[in-house]
Design a protein around this motif. Structure first.
Motif, PDB file in Angstrom:
ATOM      1  N   LYS A  24     -50.779  69.748-129.064  1.00  0.00           N
ATOM      2  CA  LYS A  24     -51.808  70.554-129.723  1.00  0.00           C
ATOM      3  C   LYS A  24     -52.553  69.648-130.703  1.00  0.00           C
ATOM      4  O   LYS A  24     -51.937  69.045-131.583  1.00  0.00           O
ATOM      5  N   VAL A  25     -53.869  69.557-130.518  1.00  0.00           N
ATOM      6  CA  VAL A  25     -54.700  68.689-131.359  1.00  0.00           C
ATOM      7  C   VAL A  25     -55.719  69.564-132.084  1.00  0.00           C
ATOM      8  O   VAL A  25     -56.655  70.076-131.464  1.00  0.00           O
ATOM      9  N   PRO A  26     -55.574  69.746-133.410  1.00  0.00           N
ATOM     10  CA  PRO A  26     -56.534  70.552-134.159  1.00  0.00           C
ATOM     11  C   PRO A  26     -57.926  69.916-134.153  1.00  0.00           C
ATOM     12  O   PRO A  26     -58.058  68.698-134.213  1.00  0.00           O
ATOM     13  N   VAL A  27     -58.950  70.762-134.065  1.00  0.00           N
ATOM     14  CA  VAL A  27     -60.341  70.303-134.115  1.00  0.00           C
ATOM     15  C   VAL A  27     -60.877  70.612-135.508  1.00  0.00           C
ATOM     16  O   VAL A  27     -60.893  71.768-135.931  1.00  0.00           O
ATOM     17  N   LEU A  28     -61.331  69.562-136.206  1.00  0.00           N
ATOM     18  CA  LEU A  28     -61.799  69.714-137.583  1.00  0.00           C
ATOM     19  C   LEU A  28     -63.309  69.889-137.691  1.00  0.00           C
ATOM     20  O   LEU A  28     -63.815  70.128-138.782  1.00  0.00           O
ATOM     21  N   LEU A  78     -47.840  60.444-126.896  1.00  0.00           N
ATOM     22  CA  LEU A  78     -49.249  60.821-127.074  1.00  0.00           C
ATOM     23  C   LEU A  78     -49.521  61.201-128.531  1.00  0.00           C
ATOM     24  O   LEU A  78     -50.522  60.773-129.107  1.00  0.00           O
ATOM     25  N   VAL A  79     -48.624  61.960-129.142  1.00  0.00           N
ATOM     26  CA  VAL A  79     -48.795  62.350-130.552  1.00  0.00           C
ATOM     27  C   VAL A  79     -48.798  61.123-131.450  1.00  0.00           C
ATOM     28  O   VAL A  79     -49.649  60.992-132.339  1.00  0.00           O
ATOM     29  N   ARG A  80     -47.866  60.215-131.219  1.00  0.00           N
ATOM     30  CA  ARG A  80     -47.792  59.001-132.039  1.00  0.00           C
ATOM     31  C   ARG A  80     -49.082  58.179-131.920  1.00  0.00           C
ATOM     32  O   ARG A  80     -49.667  57.775-132.925  1.00  0.00           O
ATOM     33  N   VAL A  81     -49.547  57.970-130.699  1.00  0.00           N
ATOM     34  CA  VAL A  81     -50.768  57.181-130.486  1.00  0.00           C
ATOM     35  C   VAL A  81     -51.976  57.879-131.098  1.00  0.00           C
ATOM     36  O   VAL A  81     -52.789  57.250-131.772  1.00  0.00           O
ATOM     37  N   GLY A  98     -57.377  66.664-136.062  1.00  0.00           N
ATOM     38  CA  GLY A  98     -56.345  66.708-137.089  1.00  0.00           C
ATOM     39  C   GLY A  98     -55.047  66.125-136.558  1.00  0.00           C
ATOM     40  O   GLY A  98     -55.022  65.481-135.508  1.00  0.00           O
ATOM     41  N   GLU A  99     -53.968  66.391-137.270  1.00  0.00           N
ATOM     42  CA  GLU A  99     -52.667  65.847-136.887  1.00  0.00           C
ATOM     43  C   GLU A  99     -52.131  66.559-135.644  1.00  0.00           C
ATOM     44  O   GLU A  99     -51.942  67.770-135.635  1.00  0.00           O
ATOM     45  N   ALA A 100     -51.905  65.787-134.601  1.00  0.00           N
ATOM     46  CA  ALA A 100     -51.419  66.328-133.334  1.00  0.00           C
ATOM     47  C   ALA A 100     -49.950  66.706-133.437  1.00  0.00           C
ATOM     48  O   ALA A 100     -49.193  66.103-134.201  1.00  0.00           O
TER      49      ALA A 100
END
Length: 148
Positions: free
Chosen positions: A114-118, A137-140, A79-81
């Motif tokens: 934080k990277v959500p796992v869908l 990192l979030v942008r990339v 998901g959206e980081a």
């Protein structure tokens, strides 16, 4: 092709503080042999430095996946980081942390992403990854996720 790559090297202070093994080893082995103490001290310190270098995980983002350390996840299942720094990062690593989360955190790297796992079959609700460049990192991650 890597869109983002970062190695989580140990902080310089860690290399300096572990050098305390040198005088400690010499002190322990000096009654036996000063030469043995010096040799053991050098070997121990080089072993510690080697472990710090070899134990430094890499974070990679490609067009299709995120790799953090030895784990990988396709971007289609993310998901959206979000980036967290300072007190917010401390809360994410502590009181807000879900015990099921997959972690790649290093004490000497304070900011986290934080990277959500869908993926419904994945038991981890999210990944929490230490990074020295959280905004980048979030942008990339988010750009690669949307373009795939």
């Amino acid at each position: 092709m890597d869109l983002y790559r970062e190695r989580l090297w140990a902080a310089p202070w860690l290399f300096i503080s572990t050098a305390l093994v040198i005088p400690a080893s010499i002190l322990v082995f000096a009654p036996i042999s000063m030469t043995a103490g010096i040799v053991v001290a050098i070997v121990l310190y080089l072993g510690i430095v080697g472990m710090l270098i070899l134990g430094s995980p890499t974070i990679r983002v490609t067009k299709t996946e995120l790799t953090a350390g030895r784990a990988s996840i396709p971007l289609e299942f993310t998901g959206e980081a979000q980036a967290f720094e300072g007190d917010e990062a401390t809360l994410e690593r502590g009181r807000r942390l879900d015990a099921r989360a997959w972690l790649l955190i290093r004490g000497w790297v304070k900011p986290v992403v934080k990277v959500p796992v869908l993926d419904a079959s994945d038991p981890a609700p999210y990944w929490l990854v230490s990074t020295r460049n959280p905004d980048r990192l979030v942008r990339v991650l988010n750009d690669a996720r949307l373009s795939s």
